[in-house]
Design a protein around this motif. Structure first.
Motif, PDB file in Angstrom:
ATOM      1  N   ARG A  17     -10.708 -28.125-100.146  1.00 48.60           N
ATOM      2  CA  ARG A  17     -11.345 -28.500-101.393  1.00 48.60           C
ATOM      3  C   ARG A  17     -12.271 -29.669-101.131  1.00 48.60           C
ATOM      4  O   ARG A  17     -11.874 -30.638-100.494  1.00 48.60           O
ATOM      5  CB  ARG A  17     -10.300 -28.896-102.426  1.00 48.60           C
ATOM      6  CG  ARG A  17      -9.457 -27.769-102.951  1.00 48.60           C
ATOM      7  CD  ARG A  17      -8.661 -28.240-104.160  1.00 48.60           C
ATOM      8  NE  ARG A  17      -7.713 -27.243-104.595  1.00 48.60           N
ATOM      9  CZ  ARG A  17      -6.901 -27.416-105.640  1.00 48.60           C
ATOM     10  NH1 ARG A  17      -6.949 -28.546-106.341  1.00 48.60           N
ATOM     11  NH2 ARG A  17      -6.053 -26.470-105.972  1.00 48.60           N
ATOM     12  N   TYR A  34      -5.939 -25.573 -96.814  1.00 48.10           N
ATOM     13  CA  TYR A  34      -5.195 -24.328 -96.827  1.00 48.10           C
ATOM     14  C   TYR A  34      -5.405 -23.635 -95.492  1.00 48.10           C
ATOM     15  O   TYR A  34      -6.503 -23.666 -94.938  1.00 48.10           O
ATOM     16  CB  TYR A  34      -5.695 -23.404 -97.941  1.00 48.10           C
ATOM     17  CG  TYR A  34      -5.714 -24.033 -99.307  1.00 48.10           C
ATOM     18  CD1 TYR A  34      -6.824 -24.768 -99.730  1.00 48.10           C
ATOM     19  CD2 TYR A  34      -4.638 -23.906-100.172  1.00 48.10           C
ATOM     20  CE1 TYR A  34      -6.855 -25.355-100.987  1.00 48.10           C
ATOM     21  CE2 TYR A  34      -4.666 -24.487-101.437  1.00 48.10           C
ATOM     22  CZ  TYR A  34      -5.767 -25.208-101.830  1.00 48.10           C
ATOM     23  OH  TYR A  34      -5.796 -25.791-103.068  1.00 48.10           O
ATOM     24  N   ILE A  65     -16.548 -22.237-108.069  1.00 47.35           N
ATOM     25  CA  ILE A  65     -15.651 -22.184-109.207  1.00 47.35           C
ATOM     26  C   ILE A  65     -14.237 -21.885-108.720  1.00 47.35           C
ATOM     27  O   ILE A  65     -14.020 -20.921-107.971  1.00 47.35           O
ATOM     28  CB  ILE A  65     -16.099 -21.096-110.204  1.00 47.35           C
ATOM     29  CG1 ILE A  65     -17.506 -21.412-110.709  1.00 47.35           C
ATOM     30  CG2 ILE A  65     -15.122 -20.994-111.368  1.00 47.35           C
ATOM     31  CD1 ILE A  65     -18.103 -20.329-111.588  1.00 47.35           C
ATOM     32  N   GLU A  66     -13.273 -22.679-109.173  1.00 48.03           N
ATOM     33  CA  GLU A  66     -11.889 -22.499-108.755  1.00 48.03           C
ATOM     34  C   GLU A  66     -11.403 -21.100-109.117  1.00 48.03           C
ATOM     35  O   GLU A  66     -11.555 -20.650-110.253  1.00 48.03           O
ATOM     36  CB  GLU A  66     -11.005 -23.550-109.415  1.00 48.03           C
ATOM     37  CG  GLU A  66      -9.545 -23.463-108.992  1.00 48.03           C
ATOM     38  CD  GLU A  66      -8.704 -24.557-109.625  1.00 48.03           C
ATOM     39  OE1 GLU A  66      -9.253 -25.328-110.435  1.00 48.03           O
ATOM     40  OE2 GLU A  66      -7.509 -24.638-109.294  1.00 48.03           O
ATOM     41  N   GLY A  67     -10.843 -20.421-108.122  1.00 48.29           N
ATOM     42  CA  GLY A  67     -10.292 -19.093-108.358  1.00 48.29           C
ATOM     43  C   GLY A  67     -11.297 -17.963-108.387  1.00 48.29           C
ATOM     44  O   GLY A  67     -10.917 -16.804-108.568  1.00 48.29           O
ATOM     45  N   ARG A 123     -20.093 -28.023-105.317  1.00 54.27           N
ATOM     46  CA  ARG A 123     -19.192 -27.087-104.655  1.00 54.27           C
ATOM     47  C   ARG A 123     -17.736 -27.437-104.944  1.00 54.27           C
ATOM     48  O   ARG A 123     -17.396 -28.603-105.110  1.00 54.27           O
ATOM     49  CB  ARG A 123     -19.453 -27.072-103.147  1.00 54.27           C
ATOM     50  CG  ARG A 123     -18.697 -28.129-102.366  1.00 54.27           C
ATOM     51  CD  ARG A 123     -19.282 -28.352-101.009  1.00 54.27           C
ATOM     52  NE  ARG A 123     -20.317 -29.367-101.062  1.00 54.27           N
ATOM     53  CZ  ARG A 123     -21.013 -29.779-100.040  1.00 54.27           C
ATOM     54  NH1 ARG A 123     -20.812 -29.221 -98.858  1.00 54.27           N
ATOM     55  NH2 ARG A 123     -21.911 -30.712-100.152  1.00 54.27           N
ATOM     56  N   TYR A 124     -16.888 -26.444-104.980  1.00 50.20           N
ATOM     57  CA  TYR A 124     -15.457 -26.634-105.206  1.00 50.20           C
ATOM     58  C   TYR A 124     -14.686 -26.558-103.898  1.00 50.20           C
ATOM     59  O   TYR A 124     -13.815 -27.367-103.642  1.00 50.20           O
ATOM     60  CB  TYR A 124     -14.933 -25.573-106.171  1.00 50.20           C
ATOM     61  CG  TYR A 124     -13.428 -25.520-106.244  1.00 50.20           C
ATOM     62  CD1 TYR A 124     -12.721 -24.452-105.699  1.00 50.20           C
ATOM     63  CD2 TYR A 124     -12.712 -26.560-106.826  1.00 50.20           C
ATOM     64  CE1 TYR A 124     -11.336 -24.419-105.758  1.00 50.20           C
ATOM     65  CE2 TYR A 124     -11.327 -26.533-106.873  1.00 50.20           C
ATOM     66  CZ  TYR A 124     -10.654 -25.464-106.338  1.00 50.20           C
ATOM     67  OH  TYR A 124      -9.288 -25.434-106.386  1.00 50.20           O
ATOM     68  N   ILE A 125     -15.036 -25.597-103.059  1.00 50.17           N
ATOM     69  CA  ILE A 125     -14.252 -25.362-101.858  1.00 50.17           C
ATOM     70  C   ILE A 125     -15.150 -24.823-100.752  1.00 50.17           C
ATOM     71  O   ILE A 125     -16.157 -24.158-101.036  1.00 50.17           O
ATOM     72  CB  ILE A 125     -13.107 -24.369-102.155  1.00 50.17           C
ATOM     73  CG1 ILE A 125     -12.059 -24.357-101.048  1.00 50.17           C
ATOM     74  CG2 ILE A 125     -13.651 -22.961-102.399  1.00 50.17           C
ATOM     75  CD1 ILE A 125     -10.761 -23.656-101.455  1.00 50.17           C
ATOM     76  N   TYR A 135     -15.757 -16.955-103.055  1.00 53.97           N
ATOM     77  CA  TYR A 135     -16.819 -17.642-102.335  1.00 53.97           C
ATOM     78  C   TYR A 135     -18.167 -17.028-102.675  1.00 53.97           C
ATOM     79  O   TYR A 135     -18.308 -15.817-102.791  1.00 53.97           O
ATOM     80  CB  TYR A 135     -16.546 -17.573-100.826  1.00 53.97           C
ATOM     81  CG  TYR A 135     -15.327 -18.366-100.432  1.00 53.97           C
ATOM     82  CD1 TYR A 135     -14.043 -17.831-100.569  1.00 53.97           C
ATOM     83  CD2 TYR A 135     -15.438 -19.671 -99.951  1.00 53.97           C
ATOM     84  CE1 TYR A 135     -12.925 -18.575-100.237  1.00 53.97           C
ATOM     85  CE2 TYR A 135     -14.314 -20.413 -99.614  1.00 53.97           C
ATOM     86  CZ  TYR A 135     -13.068 -19.857 -99.767  1.00 53.97           C
ATOM     87  OH  TYR A 135     -11.955 -20.588 -99.447  1.00 53.97           O
TER      88      TYR A 135
END
Length: 119
Positions: free
Chosen positions: A52, A59, A101-103, A31-33, A106
């Motif tokens: 993250r 954030y 994946i970043e960006g 997982r990224y976030i 979800y």
């Protein structure tokens, strides 16, 4: 597949606190976030907070900054949302989500937990 289960919602008076937890299971290792979102009746779902998984950068939405705190527990595979100084406008269903994946947003969502703040 990933499963997310939220807990900790409930009814609280304005000015009070609640702590939400999201337990993750399944293929979460990359997982990224992870984040929290909420949806009030008649409104669109909105971002609340995110963290993250690697590095722990946080954030927050402006509406909750300084009142809410997101944290993660790698050992328990959970993400938590400590909510303080709650306001009636915080009333909503709160959802946990995970992205890989970043960006790219979800990928999996929980079923949600109701938070009701009375005035």
């Amino acid at each position: 597949q990933v499963q997310l289960v939220e807990s900790g919602g409930g009814l609280v008076q304005a000015g009070g606190s609640l702590r939400l937890s999201c337990a993750a299971s399944g293929r979460t290792f990359s997982r990224y976030i992870m984040g929290w979102f909420r949806q009030a009746p008649g409104k669109e779902r909105e971002f609340v907070a995110a963290i993250r998984w690697s590095g722990g950068r946080r954030y927050y939405a402006d509406s909750v900054k300084a009142r809410f705190a997101i944290s993660r527990d790698s050992a328990k595979n959970t993400v938590n949302l400590q909510m303080n100084t709650l306001k009636p406008e915080d009333t909503a269903v709160y959802y946990c989500a995970v992205g890989f994946i970043e960006g790219a947003g979800y990928d999996y969502w929980g079923q949600g937990t109701q938070v009701t703040v009375s005035s």
